[in-house]
Design an enzyme around this catalytic site. Structure first.
Site, PDB file in Angstrom:
ATOM      1  N   CYS A  26       0.811  -1.215   0.000  1.00 17.52           N
ATOM      2  CA  CYS A  26       0.000   0.000   0.000  1.00 17.52           C
ATOM      3  C   CYS A  26       0.846   1.267   0.000  1.00 17.52           C
ATOM      4  CB  CYS A  26      -0.994  -0.012   1.154  1.00 17.52           C
ATOM      5  SG  CYS A  26      -0.274  -0.028   2.810  1.00 17.52           S
ATOM      6  N   HIS A  77      -2.837   0.805   6.878  1.00 17.60           N
ATOM      7  CA  HIS A  77      -3.064   0.716   5.431  1.00 17.60           C
ATOM      8  C   HIS A  77      -3.282   2.123   4.886  1.00 17.60           C
ATOM      9  CE1 HIS A  77      -4.185  -1.131   1.658  1.00 17.60           C
ATOM     10  NE2 HIS A  77      -5.297  -0.429   1.630  1.00 17.60           N
ATOM     11  N   HIS A  89      -5.774   1.750  -4.172  1.00 17.15           N
ATOM     12  CA  HIS A  89      -4.848   1.149  -3.212  1.00 17.15           C
ATOM     13  C   HIS A  89      -4.414  -0.229  -3.664  1.00 17.15           C
ATOM     14  CE1 HIS A  89      -7.941  -1.389  -0.881  1.00 17.15           C
ATOM     15  NE2 HIS A  89      -8.517  -0.967  -1.969  1.00 17.15           N
TER      16      HIS A  89
END
Length: 120
Positions: A26, A77, A89
């Site tokens: 990420c 994240h 993402h």
């Protein structure tokens, strides 16, 4: 802009520690997307937090960094905001870079904050 660069990477595979088109985690996706527009960022969610300031959800602009809690990890994240409640993402092992939405209850529930890079 970085968000536009990230869109060209849809479908690229997730790879832990990855920060190139062969595979992204990420924060690697955020790092690489910004590098394509001349902004050098570190790799890692905590480092991205340190280089950014919090903004309210109603102030979010394309290219802002979104933070999510996953698997019990605070702000574990990150994603890039695209506008219209959508973000891009690299989610997890076995998945590819994709566009998601706050309309998805999972992401809405795990969202913790939006932040803007301190680029000045």
């Amino acid at each position: 802009m970085a968000a536009a660069q990230a869109l060209t990477l849809v479908g690229k595979p997730y790879r832990y520690g990855g920060n190139n088109p062969q595979g992204f985690d990420c924060s690697g996706l955020v790092q690489y997307s910004y590098s394509l527009v001349g902004v050098d960022l570190p790799h890692g969610t905590s480092q991205l937090r340190r280089l950014s300031r919090p903004i309210s959800q109603n102030q979010m602009q394309r290219g802002d960094i979104l933070f999510f809690n996953q698997e019990g990890g605070k702000s574990s994240h990150v994603a890039l905001y695209l506008g219209d409640d959508r973000f891009i993402h690299s989610p997890s092992t076995g998945k590819n870079v994709y566009i998601a939405s706050f309309a998805d209850t999972y992401w809405h529930r795990h969202f913790t904050e939006a932040r803007r890079l301190n680029l000045e």
